[in-house]
Design an enzyme around this catalytic site. Sequence first.
Site, PDB file in Angstrom:
ATOM      1  N   ASP A 115     -14.199  54.732  -2.060  1.00 34.21           N
ATOM      2  CA  ASP A 115     -15.054  54.012  -1.119  1.00 34.21           C
ATOM      3  C   ASP A 115     -14.263  53.691   0.151  1.00 34.21           C
ATOM      4  O   ASP A 115     -13.610  54.563   0.712  1.00 34.21           O
ATOM      5  CB  ASP A 115     -15.605  52.746  -1.791  1.00 34.21           C
ATOM      6  CG  ASP A 115     -16.911  52.271  -1.180  1.00 34.21           C
ATOM      7  OD1 ASP A 115     -16.857  51.659  -0.098  1.00 34.21           O
ATOM      8  OD2 ASP A 115     -17.977  52.507  -1.779  1.00 34.21           O
ATOM      9  N   ILE A 116     -14.290  52.442   0.582  1.00 32.63           N
ATOM     10  CA  ILE A 116     -13.646  52.086   1.843  1.00 32.63           C
ATOM     11  C   ILE A 116     -12.216  51.619   1.622  1.00 32.63           C
ATOM     12  O   ILE A 116     -11.894  50.968   0.621  1.00 32.63           O
ATOM     13  CB  ILE A 116     -14.455  51.005   2.598  1.00 32.63           C
ATOM     14  CG1 ILE A 116     -14.001  50.927   4.057  1.00 32.63           C
ATOM     15  CG2 ILE A 116     -14.376  49.656   1.900  1.00 32.63           C
ATOM     16  CD1 ILE A 116     -14.995  50.255   4.966  1.00 32.63           C
ATOM     17  N   ALA A 170      -4.039  51.419  -3.103  1.00 29.24           N
ATOM     18  CA  ALA A 170      -5.308  52.155  -3.165  1.00 29.24           C
ATOM     19  C   ALA A 170      -5.038  53.651  -3.217  1.00 29.24           C
ATOM     20  O   ALA A 170      -4.018  54.130  -2.701  1.00 29.24           O
ATOM     21  CB  ALA A 170      -6.164  51.820  -1.945  1.00 29.24           C
ATOM     22  N   MET A 171      -5.969  54.393  -3.825  1.00 28.87           N
ATOM     23  CA  MET A 171      -5.834  55.846  -3.928  1.00 28.87           C
ATOM     24  C   MET A 171      -7.166  56.534  -3.722  1.00 28.87           C
ATOM     25  O   MET A 171      -8.209  55.996  -4.079  1.00 28.87           O
ATOM     26  CB  MET A 171      -5.280  56.243  -5.304  1.00 28.87           C
ATOM     27  CG  MET A 171      -3.868  55.794  -5.529  1.00 28.87           C
ATOM     28  SD  MET A 171      -3.224  56.343  -7.117  1.00 28.87           S
ATOM     29  CE  MET A 171      -1.601  55.580  -7.030  1.00 28.87           C
ATOM     30  N   PHE A 192      -2.271  58.057  -1.415  1.00 29.11           N
ATOM     31  CA  PHE A 192      -2.164  56.642  -1.780  1.00 29.11           C
ATOM     32  C   PHE A 192      -1.728  55.800  -0.575  1.00 29.11           C
ATOM     33  O   PHE A 192      -1.142  56.315   0.383  1.00 29.11           O
ATOM     34  CB  PHE A 192      -1.163  56.455  -2.927  1.00 29.11           C
ATOM     35  CG  PHE A 192       0.270  56.777  -2.545  1.00 29.11           C
ATOM     36  CD1 PHE A 192       1.119  55.802  -2.046  1.00 29.11           C
ATOM     37  CD2 PHE A 192       0.769  58.064  -2.685  1.00 29.11           C
ATOM     38  CE1 PHE A 192       2.426  56.092  -1.681  1.00 29.11           C
ATOM     39  CE2 PHE A 192       2.070  58.377  -2.331  1.00 29.11           C
ATOM     40  CZ  PHE A 192       2.903  57.391  -1.823  1.00 29.11           C
ATOM     41  N   CYS A 210     -12.458  49.072  -1.538  1.00 28.19           N
ATOM     42  CA  CYS A 210     -12.887  50.091  -2.505  1.00 28.19           C
ATOM     43  C   CYS A 210     -14.282  49.809  -3.062  1.00 28.19           C
ATOM     44  O   CYS A 210     -14.655  50.337  -4.114  1.00 28.19           O
ATOM     45  CB  CYS A 210     -11.871  50.237  -3.633  1.00 28.19           C
ATOM     46  SG  CYS A 210     -10.231  50.679  -3.041  1.00 28.19           S
TER      47      CYS A 210
END
EC number: 2.3.1.181
Length: 238
Positions: A91-92, A160-161, A174, A191
């Site tokens: 997502d974001i 985040a990935m 990442f 996300c």
Amino acid sequence: MNKIIKLQELGVQDYKLTWDYQEALFQGILDTKIRNRRENTQLETPNYFLFVEHPHVYTLGKSGDLSNLLISGAQLAEKEATFYKVNRGGDITYHGPGQIVGYPILDLENFFTDIHKYLRFLEEMIILTLQDYGIKSERSPGETGVWLDVGTPFARKICAMGVRASRWVTMHGFALNVNANLGYFDNMIPCGIKGKAVTSLNVELGQQTVNETQVKERLRKHFAALFEANFEMQKPTI
């Protein structure tokens, strides 16, 4: 199978410029694989790993919901941030100063053909690196990335990935918060997951700043061990 990975340090680079550069490297590997199949050749496919830091930017994955960005275009400009819809999963996500972003552009046929294993290895690289700093981190069921205090009211995401893969070639990667300005995460639902906090390595260590060069060295060491690969420094052509 080629297990040499060309490591490129891009420094601070615009997100779109870096995205285009990734696409060029990605397409080059795909072109070689297509040629090998069409012409029955065995040309070696290269692997790359890009380290980069971006100016403030929000990116939305192909399955993301635009409503998870909580500010307008005018407010983005006020915060000197940009926004892009991108062709990765997830997502974001926010990228910005104080964050180590890594883009492995690999031909997984040089290693293993399992995208889920690939994502788990990326997560394990982060978990092992944080362990080097005395921080216990883990996976959160159903949520890609690396978290702290999973299953408690204090759960918070530190990495985040989001990846894209085609013909077993990967891109994107990442984003590990090391000395990140966490205020920028308030402008989105990270996300797309409501009610979860975000953190940074310097916050967890109670330090003003953490040596990012040292963090990258540790990431590289763990990545090489997990993938049974060797890194070679290469000057970027971006």
